[in-house]
Structure formats: structure tokens, C-alpha cells
Design a protein around this motif. Structure first.
Motif, PDB file in Angstrom:
ATOM      1  N   HIS A   6       0.840  -1.187   0.000  1.00 63.17           N
ATOM      2  CA  HIS A   6       0.000   0.000   0.000  1.00 63.17           C
ATOM      3  C   HIS A   6       0.877   1.239   0.000  1.00 63.17           C
ATOM      4  O   HIS A   6       1.658   1.452   0.920  1.00 63.17           O
ATOM      5  CB  HIS A   6      -0.902  -0.013   1.239  1.00 63.17           C
ATOM      6  CG  HIS A   6      -1.992   0.990   1.168  1.00 63.17           C
ATOM      7  ND1 HIS A   6      -3.171   0.757   0.494  1.00 63.17           N
ATOM      8  CD2 HIS A   6      -2.080   2.240   1.657  1.00 63.17           C
ATOM      9  CE1 HIS A   6      -3.923   1.828   0.588  1.00 63.17           C
ATOM     10  NE2 HIS A   6      -3.293   2.750   1.277  1.00 63.17           N
ATOM     11  N   CYS A  11      -2.007   7.476  -2.301  1.00 68.78           N
ATOM     12  CA  CYS A  11      -3.308   7.817  -1.728  1.00 68.78           C
ATOM     13  C   CYS A  11      -3.419   9.317  -1.500  1.00 68.78           C
ATOM     14  O   CYS A  11      -4.441   9.918  -1.799  1.00 68.78           O
ATOM     15  CB  CYS A  11      -3.524   7.085  -0.412  1.00 68.78           C
ATOM     16  SG  CYS A  11      -3.861   5.339  -0.625  1.00 68.78           S
ATOM     17  N   HIS A  37      -6.966   3.156  -9.338  1.00 68.40           N
ATOM     18  CA  HIS A  37      -6.344   3.092  -8.019  1.00 68.40           C
ATOM     19  C   HIS A  37      -7.330   2.571  -6.984  1.00 68.40           C
ATOM     20  O   HIS A  37      -6.994   1.706  -6.170  1.00 68.40           O
ATOM     21  CB  HIS A  37      -5.843   4.483  -7.610  1.00 68.40           C
ATOM     22  CG  HIS A  37      -5.374   4.549  -6.193  1.00 68.40           C
ATOM     23  ND1 HIS A  37      -4.145   4.088  -5.780  1.00 68.40           N
ATOM     24  CD2 HIS A  37      -5.986   5.001  -5.069  1.00 68.40           C
ATOM     25  CE1 HIS A  37      -4.019   4.259  -4.476  1.00 68.40           C
ATOM     26  NE2 HIS A  37      -5.127   4.818  -4.006  1.00 68.40           N
ATOM     27  N   CYS A  41      -7.580  -0.210  -3.812  1.00 63.69           N
ATOM     28  CA  CYS A  41      -7.317   0.510  -2.568  1.00 63.69           C
ATOM     29  C   CYS A  41      -8.604   0.698  -1.776  1.00 63.69           C
ATOM     30  O   CYS A  41      -9.431   1.550  -2.107  1.00 63.69           O
ATOM     31  CB  CYS A  41      -6.659   1.854  -2.855  1.00 63.69           C
ATOM     32  SG  CYS A  41      -6.293   2.767  -1.356  1.00 63.69           S
ATOM     33  N   CYS A  44      -9.130   4.415  -0.209  1.00 64.81           N
ATOM     34  CA  CYS A  44      -9.691   5.474  -1.043  1.00 64.81           C
ATOM     35  C   CYS A  44     -11.139   5.175  -1.425  1.00 64.81           C
ATOM     36  O   CYS A  44     -11.957   6.090  -1.539  1.00 64.81           O
ATOM     37  CB  CYS A  44      -8.837   5.663  -2.293  1.00 64.81           C
ATOM     38  SG  CYS A  44      -7.217   6.366  -1.926  1.00 64.81           S
TER      39      CYS A  44
HETATM   40 ZN   LIG Z   1      -5.556   4.817  -2.022  1.00 61.89          ZN
END
Ligand SMILES: [Zn+2]
Length: 86
Positions: A6, A11, A37, A41, A44
């Protein structure tokens, strides 16, 4: 059991674009990057979903298309995103 690395600096970059993305002001190629993304993720994705839901609530109550800046700030701080937004 390798977890995908990560990258927090990614981010941070994307989170700064999220309000534009939700407002529909983000350029299409950046939208595509952000969506790509987000597909990998959770962090997010949660932020976007929460913001969208909050904005929908605002639109129902205020009949407004724009989430006030102070409401965004409150939401970000409730989500503990202050570090991302610095
Ligand atoms: Zn992210």
C-alpha cells in the motif's frame, strides 16, 4: 499471503482529487486513474463512498449541488484524513 503493497503517497495524491472527482470536475484521464487506483485501494474507496453518501444527504436536505467547504473539512477530519490532506 502477500498483501499488495500500500503506497500512502499515492493515496495522498488521489485523495486531493477526490472532491473534484465527486463534483465531476476532474479530467477524464484523472478519473480513470483514480478509479483504477480505487479498485485496488480499500482506503480510497471508503473515502469516496462516504463522501458520496454525505453529499447525497446534503443534496436532499439543502437542494444544493455543492457540499460546503466546511462540511468537507469536517468530514475529512472525522475520517482522520488530516494527515493525507496536509
Ligand atoms: Zn488509495
Amino acid at each position: 499471503m502477500a498483501t499488495k503493497q500500500h503506497n500512502q503517497s499515492d493515496c495522498q495524491e488521489y485523495l486531493q482529487q477526490i472532491s473534484d472527482y465527486i463534483d465531476g470536475d476532474l479530467r477524464p484521464e484523472l478519473c480513470a486513474k483514480l478509479e483504477k487506483h480505487m479498485s485496488g485501494c480499500t482506503n480510497c474507496t471508503v473515502v469516496v463512498n462516504t463522501l458520496k453518501r454525505t453529499i447525497e444527504l446534503y443534496q436532499v436536505e439543502e437542494d444544493s449541488t455543492d457540499l460546503p467547504e466546511d462540511a468537507k473539512k469536517r468530514l475529512y477530519s472525522r475520517l482522520s484524513l488530516d494527515d493525507f490532506l496536509k
